[in-house]
Design an enzyme around this catalytic site. Structure first.
Site, PDB file in Angstrom:
ATOM      1  N   CYS A 105      53.854  43.968  26.167  1.00 34.65           N
ATOM      2  CA  CYS A 105      53.205  42.695  25.881  1.00 34.65           C
ATOM      3  C   CYS A 105      53.538  42.333  24.434  1.00 34.65           C
ATOM      4  O   CYS A 105      54.558  42.756  23.907  1.00 34.65           O
ATOM      5  CB  CYS A 105      51.702  42.770  26.119  1.00 34.65           C
ATOM      6  SG  CYS A 105      50.870  44.015  25.119  1.00 34.65           S
ATOM      7  N   VAL A 106      52.704  41.582  23.774  1.00 38.88           N
ATOM      8  CA  VAL A 106      53.012  41.113  22.426  1.00 38.88           C
ATOM      9  C   VAL A 106      53.059  42.251  21.419  1.00 38.88           C
ATOM     10  O   VAL A 106      53.890  42.265  20.509  1.00 38.88           O
ATOM     11  CB  VAL A 106      51.977  40.057  21.976  1.00 38.88           C
ATOM     12  CG1 VAL A 106      52.255  39.598  20.544  1.00 38.88           C
ATOM     13  CG2 VAL A 106      52.007  38.861  22.916  1.00 38.88           C
TER      14      VAL A 106
END
Length: 468
Positions: free
Chosen positions: A27-28
């Site tokens: 993810c980020v």
């Protein structure tokens, strides 16, 4: 300093080797692994890798905190160096789901539905905060708002308010899109379903209680109230599940040549009738019970409510159960015009950051921990707590408990003083933008408590247990 390729190989080795990985994505800020056996993870070895800021297991996934930007590079090196194929988030979630019990699967389902729509909700919350600053009295002038003094700004505030309110006025459309997609149906039909439940021909749900007469449909002697479900969560959640299952059922049985003309109309018609006849009225009642129950507890014993939620929010994050309260927040916003739960979330962010900042001062001689504690505390103060919570506070435990105590005390204070937010907004120190302006004074004091108490307690607790 190891290269990204070397770091990626070290991470794979520390989590049990590539043969222990069922699927992997990112993810980020984090690498996300669905592991075959989490007992093979060497957590100490993993967290001693230079680029790793922490690790934890939740919702059947083992997550390694790397940091924004760098995580993309490390993931790419990992797939190239080890031969692990790139997996989609859905592949990883599906593989991880095999390790979950029924409760965890239910929590994961809610997370999968609400997390995709959070950017719209948070953006709306921030814009509503800006509108509140412009339109609330006693901020810039005594007994008058900014737009009352500078009337040429009133229309700008009106446009900002319209943009901010859109996500909440059409909230069922957002939930319908995400929920139907999660349940295996067509997201476009989910949008149509959600918008159908807030159609302007229906009596607005916010005016239902004060309506002198509720319009009705008469279907062969059966009277059905023409009521919309603005701001409601449960009706569209259950209706989305029904719509998705009907669509999947029809697609398996109707030839491809006829699907375009039959599947969507039949699925929407059946779901629409069921929504207005049964699903809507039943879930609206259940939602009212939940709202009244939560509000009743906080009205009767606000200090206890603040203590419990303010103190337990961080532990809920570890289990993933905090996602279930997104639905409660949205239900409160739709029913009573604001939520008293979300402000405590913002203070919990701040408390975790303060404890991590104290660890920065205590980590003399450990440059990696010092740098991690500093950057993660700033991140937490801006609303992103994973690096601080999993990389620092939980590692040493006592900073985590200090943050919980500070968050609980701050929660008690703001709850007693009736602090509410008109929406879910930005977290951490900027959170005051998303708080009703008349509650700013109490909220700022709560922020002060969340900043000072965890910091002081972490320093005090360190006297009894020296940081490694």
């Amino acid at each position: 300093m190891a290269t990204n390729k070397e770091s990626a190989e070290q991470i794979v080795e520390a989590i049990g080797g590539k043969d222990n990985i069922a699927a992997a994505t990112h993810c980020v800020t984090r690498l996300r692994f669905a592991l075959k056996d989490e007992r093979k993870v060497n957590k100490e070895k993993l967290e001693n890798i230079d680029i790793v800021k922490g690790s934890f297991s939740t919702n059947g996934q083992y997550q390694v905190v790397i940091g924004q930007g760098l995580v993309d590079k490390v993931y790419k090196e990992m797939t190239e160096a080890t031969g692990i194929g790139e997996s989609s988030k859905e592949d990883t979630k599906s593989a991880a789901a095999e390790n979950l019990n029924p409760l965890q699967r239910g929590i994961k389902t809610l997370a999968d539905i609400f997390i995709p729509i959070l950017p719209a909700i948070v953006t709306a919350g921030l814009l509503m905060g800006i509108n509140n600053i412009m339109t609330a009295p006693d901020i810039f002038f005594d007994d008058k708002s900014f737009v009352e003094v500078y009337t040429n700004w009133a229309d700008l505030a009106g446009i900002i308010n319209l943009i901010a309110n859109t996500a909440f006025v059409f909230l069922p459309g957002l939930i319908g899109w995400s929920a139907v997609n999660r349940f295996g149906g067509s997201p476009l039909l989910g949008i149509v379903l959600g918008l159908m439940l807030v159609h302007p021909d229906l009596l607005n749900a916010w005016g239902y209680g004060s309506a002198e007469e509720v319009p009705k449909w008469n279907l062969f002697g059966l009277e059905i109230e023409k009521v919309g479900y603005q701001g409601q969560v449960l009706p569209v959640l259950f209706a989305s599940y029904v719509l998705a299952k009907i669509e999947v059922f029809l697609r398996k049985r109707i030839p491809d040549a006829f699907q375009l003309l039959t599947v969507a109309p039949i699925a929407l018609l059946i779901t629409g009738f069921l929504s207005f006849i049964a699903i809507g009225p039943i879930t609206f009642t259940i939602g009212s019970w939940i709202t009244n129950g939560v509000v009743g507890i906080f009205d009767a014993v606000p200090a206890l409510g603040g203590l419990i939620y303010g103190g337990l929010y961080a532990p809920l994050v570890i289990t993933g159960m905090h996602h279930t309260f997104l639905a409660v927040d949205l239900q409160l916003i739709g029913s009573i015009g604001g939520t008293f739960l979300w402000p405590m979330v913002a203070l919990s962010n701040i408390a975790q950051g303060s404890a991590a900042f104290a660890m920065m001062l205590l980590s003399k001689g450990n440059e990696k921990l010092k740098g991690l504690a500093l950057t993660s505390s700033v991140s937490a103060w801006l609303g992103v707590t994973e690096p601080a919570m999993f990389g620092v506070n939980l590692r040493f435990k006592y900073p985590f408990f200090a943050a919980i105590i500070g968050s609980a005390i701050a929660g008690i204070f703001i709850t007693i003083n009736g602090v509410k937010a008109p929406s879910i907004g930005v977290g951490g120190l900027p959170a005051f933008f998303s708080i009703f302006a008349e509650n700013w004074g109490a909220f700022f004091i709560g922020m002060g408590i969340a900043l000072v108490v965890p910091f002081v307690l972490t320093l005090a607790f360190s006297k009894f247990k020296k940081a490694e």
